[in-house]
Design an enzyme around this catalytic site. Sequence first.
Site, PDB file in Angstrom:
ATOM      1  N   ASP A 349       0.765  -1.133  -0.107  1.00 32.39           N
ATOM      2  CA  ASP A 349       0.059   0.003  -0.147  1.00 32.39           C
ATOM      3  C   ASP A 349       1.095   1.187   0.141  1.00 32.39           C
ATOM      4  O   ASP A 349       1.999   1.133   0.345  1.00 32.39           O
ATOM      5  CB  ASP A 349      -0.785  -0.004   1.328  1.00 32.39           C
ATOM      6  CG  ASP A 349      -1.907   1.040   1.232  1.00 32.39           C
ATOM      7  OD1 ASP A 349      -2.148   1.408   0.122  1.00 32.39           O
ATOM      8  OD2 ASP A 349      -2.477   1.355   2.156  1.00 32.39           O
ATOM      9  N   ASP A 661      -2.259  -1.704   5.564  1.00 27.43           N
ATOM     10  CA  ASP A 661      -2.704  -1.323   7.067  1.00 27.43           C
ATOM     11  C   ASP A 661      -4.254  -0.998   7.180  1.00 27.43           C
ATOM     12  O   ASP A 661      -5.030  -1.289   8.092  1.00 27.43           O
ATOM     13  CB  ASP A 661      -2.127   0.054   7.408  1.00 27.43           C
ATOM     14  CG  ASP A 661      -2.514   1.090   6.501  1.00 27.43           C
ATOM     15  OD1 ASP A 661      -2.981   0.941   5.557  1.00 27.43           O
ATOM     16  OD2 ASP A 661      -1.977   2.286   6.726  1.00 27.43           O
ATOM     17  N   ASN A 727      21.925 -40.039   6.898  1.00 26.31           N
ATOM     18  CA  ASN A 727      20.966 -40.897   6.893  1.00 26.31           C
ATOM     19  C   ASN A 727      21.215 -42.129   6.023  1.00 26.31           C
ATOM     20  O   ASN A 727      21.138 -43.309   5.939  1.00 26.31           O
ATOM     21  CB  ASN A 727      19.473 -40.666   7.128  1.00 26.31           C
ATOM     22  CG  ASN A 727      19.250 -40.171   8.631  1.00 26.31           C
ATOM     23  OD1 ASN A 727      19.961 -39.293   8.870  1.00 26.31           O
ATOM     24  ND2 ASN A 727      18.047 -40.598   9.089  1.00 26.31           N
ATOM     25  N   GLU A 730      23.890 -44.391   6.531  1.00 24.01           N
ATOM     26  CA  GLU A 730      23.486 -45.252   7.732  1.00 24.01           C
ATOM     27  C   GLU A 730      22.597 -46.401   6.805  1.00 24.01           C
ATOM     28  O   GLU A 730      23.023 -47.718   7.224  1.00 24.01           O
ATOM     29  CB  GLU A 730      22.474 -44.856   8.829  1.00 24.01           C
ATOM     30  CG  GLU A 730      23.337 -43.814   9.718  1.00 24.01           C
ATOM     31  CD  GLU A 730      22.547 -42.999  10.260  1.00 24.01           C
ATOM     32  OE1 GLU A 730      21.201 -43.376  10.620  1.00 24.01           O
ATOM     33  OE2 GLU A 730      22.709 -41.984  10.956  1.00 24.01           O
ATOM     34  N   ASN A 766      21.184 -40.556  15.022  1.00 23.44           N
ATOM     35  CA  ASN A 766      20.077 -39.670  14.554  1.00 23.44           C
ATOM     36  C   ASN A 766      19.670 -38.632  15.568  1.00 23.44           C
ATOM     37  O   ASN A 766      19.582 -37.463  15.041  1.00 23.44           O
ATOM     38  CB  ASN A 766      19.021 -40.276  13.935  1.00 23.44           C
ATOM     39  CG  ASN A 766      19.214 -41.237  12.700  1.00 23.44           C
ATOM     40  OD1 ASN A 766      20.366 -41.076  11.973  1.00 23.44           O
ATOM     41  ND2 ASN A 766      18.006 -41.834  12.286  1.00 23.44           N
ATOM     42  N   THR A 769      24.098 -37.305  17.875  1.00 21.36           N
ATOM     43  CA  THR A 769      25.383 -36.931  17.065  1.00 21.36           C
ATOM     44  C   THR A 769      24.818 -36.230  15.992  1.00 21.36           C
ATOM     45  O   THR A 769      25.562 -35.282  15.605  1.00 21.36           O
ATOM     46  CB  THR A 769      25.976 -38.331  16.791  1.00 21.36           C
ATOM     47  OG1 THR A 769      26.139 -39.228  17.807  1.00 21.36           O
ATOM     48  CG2 THR A 769      27.249 -37.997  16.224  1.00 21.36           C
TER      49      THR A 769
END
Length: 944
Positions: A349, A661, A727, A730, A766, A769
């Site tokens: 605006d 506003d 991950n 892993e 997970n 660490t």
Amino acid sequence: MANLNSSAAAAAADPSLLAVDEVLRVYAADAEQGLTQHEAAQRLAQAGPNELKAALPVPLWRRVGAHFRDPLIHLLLAAALVALVAWAVEGARGWPVDPIVILAIVLLNGALGYVQEAKAQDAVAALSRMTAATSAVMRGGQRVRVPSVDLVRGDVLVLAEGDAVGADARLLQAASLRVQEASLTGESEAVLRDTARLSAAVALGDRVNMVFKGTSVVQGTGQAVVTATGMDSQMGQVAAMLEATPQAATPLELEVGRIGRMLGMAVIAITVVVVGTILWMTPVHSPAAVVHVLLLGVALAVAAVPEGLPAILSVVLALGVQRMAGHRAIVKNLSSVETLGCASVICTDKTGTLTRAEMTIERVVTASGTAYVSGVGYAPEGRIEHAHAELPAGPQRDELLLVLCGGSLSGNAVLRQEGGTWNIHGDPTEAAFLVAERKLGATERRERRFERIGEIPFTSDRKMMSVLALDHEHGGAGVLVCKGAPDVLLQRCSHVRVGLEMVPLDAALSAKILADVDTLSNAAFRTLAVAYRPLAADENGPALEALEHGLVFAGTVGIIDPPREEAAVAIAEAHRAGIRVVMITGDHPRTAARIAADLGIVSAGTPAQALTGADLDALDDTQLIAAARTTHVYARVAPAHKLRIVDALQADGNIVAMTGDGVNDAPALKSADIGIAMGVTGTEVTKAAAKMVLADDNFATIVQAVREGRGIFDNIRKFLRYLLSSNMGEVLMVFGGVVGAGVIGLASPDHAVVLPLLATQILWLNLVTDSWPALAMGIDPSTEDVMVRPPRRMTDRVIDARMWIGVVEIGLVVATVALLTMDMALPGGLFEGTQDLDTARTAGFTVLVLAHLFNCFNARSENTSAFHRLFVNGWLWAAVAVSVLLQVAVVHLPFLNLAFGTVPLSLPQWLLCTAMASVVLWYSELRKLLRRACMPPAVASTGA
């Protein structure tokens, strides 16, 4: 008095088209007496209170539950359930550690999100607290003040300067009545009101015989009969439109949901493949073997899912919210922090957002030339300049003194210093003369010299006002001072003031004055002229209107609502960041174009063509999308137009931030990707619709928020890259260890499947660490290029194909070095070792941990070396140190050995594990070196 019936209400759908007597009849009102208390009570009971319909409060359980709808949360809950079933099938011995830890993480994530959003809501509520509004009405012939919430149709409002209009009403009387409607129409200037009946339906801003709920009286007095209250008012209609406007999920919410679904499918696929492979390779002959395979499936699910991701994401966003709160920006929804960072368009605006909402005289044109007035706002700080120097004494200064003093004398505004701040009471345009006069240092003399004794108010027909004053420096002689539209005053003038002389007005002088006015108008100034006439002793008697001729033209002023200085700086930075700034206002197109040019919304030298509401009505949706690509200024627009503009920009692939506003901004704020309300001047409707509230109403705060949002997005990519690659390592280690058990010597005498990692060890990786470094990466300082990169597109992914390739590569390296370390410890396999399974598993587990810690430095950028800005994040180094200490503890403390199936390692074994883990760092550095060599320097230097 009879109640207003439905047929009468239908006939009065537009009260501006009714005459005064018709309005009184339709609404069963009495202009003199008003309603009786009994009648008012009856109507209030029938129609309900004069308030906007509040949204139903969201129950606590739904507010809490909203933080558990993430697909990633569902995935974690499923993993916890499988782990619980496996624990029960195995005999329910001891505590079910795996499901308990997973559930704790889920609950922590929900608590963080709920607490942070509750804080934001409290902050918004604190901004909104104010005293209940009241209105003056006639009740039983007496003028009384009642709560505005008790107003009913047929009430007769008594309006005076400074009043807030409590309901929509048709004017019965008006004396110099001016109403500020910026909150509803976007019009920055106060509008003069009239009682005359309109001949045809017109736009809201042009219904000059009406006043509307939520506006305010800045000058004059009046009476009006209430025609609409509550949700039937114009403000209520905007609120209803707001209710029907859907609120879309933020880009981050969509992306996290997409990641959750992708990980869910990956977990299922990996689990099915691995478990199926085991069943195919190893015959299962007992329930215990089935449980063992099931535990393997749980281990894989746990390995694939970054359990800490939801909590880390919430913490990182919450910390961003706290930093933004320090910059006076209150975020109501955590995900909205990141959304600002990818905004490609900011729709704003004009009045009060880009401008100061303080009318200011910037130019004064007299016979001797143009003078420039420095300083903006109502603080009288500045000076009068000509040719870039302070205006010296001489003819031009004498002329300017007459214009400013005459304009101040012929006005009713008041300028006061209250608590160190200059405030006005009355019409902002009239106040502009008072401010400029003080800059000239002429106020005290004018107040001593002149005494006002009469006035003819400004009307829309006359387009001028006049005051009669006594000049005490000339023996109390009378003088008539007039102020109004330049062309109107010029027709009543016979002379022009030049220095201290009065020169006859001829055709040449008249043409020059009109040309000067055109110059000011073309520059988007509102123009007002001042003229005067000394009166003879026998001229004090006649009516003032009879004296409004033979005037001396003094000069013309150019008035404008000045732009905020900080807004220009913020807009320039937004443009450098590749963000378009679009002005959407209800103001005049010429004024809007001037402000757009002054602030740099359009490029220097480029004409700012404004599309009006009428232009938008002529465009269909497809045409509007095309027009929105190149249009930077929209003027004379209604609330529905703002909503269409936002929708068109979004349909074209933009992420839109919308500031505002007024209540007219609320639907567009809700529809935008990120709605930003003004906390000081914003209406309650606007604040409720917005996702962010600016506590200081400063446009520059938005750019700071964009910077913060971009930094947060970069950091989200960093810790996602880190968590997913960890991950992936892993998962591949477990998969590779099971499938290639014979190759690395990972086998048991009874030919049962041996897991390279236990489920509890994977959880440790997970949740402990991995999580601390990931959290530290979430507050990594922004890179140097954060505000020179273009915003990301809606089609861009947080995790794109290039990142997935990197995740898989790093995962393969991590899994390979961990399995090779186990092979070095175990007898048989590629390397002949002498250690037992527990020692080999502990070594492989430790390599995984240390490889993840090396990888956290790699993950801070896809292209930049890990050694660049290595020490800028002290929290990351602290997280790495804590993680190392925790791993030392889990390897060497007996009670942790028992819980996690580990055994102590010797110093040479630790050194071997560290050397093997560091391979991930050197591989990544080589990979980045090759990438930088194959890409342009500008891309190679990107820190994200």
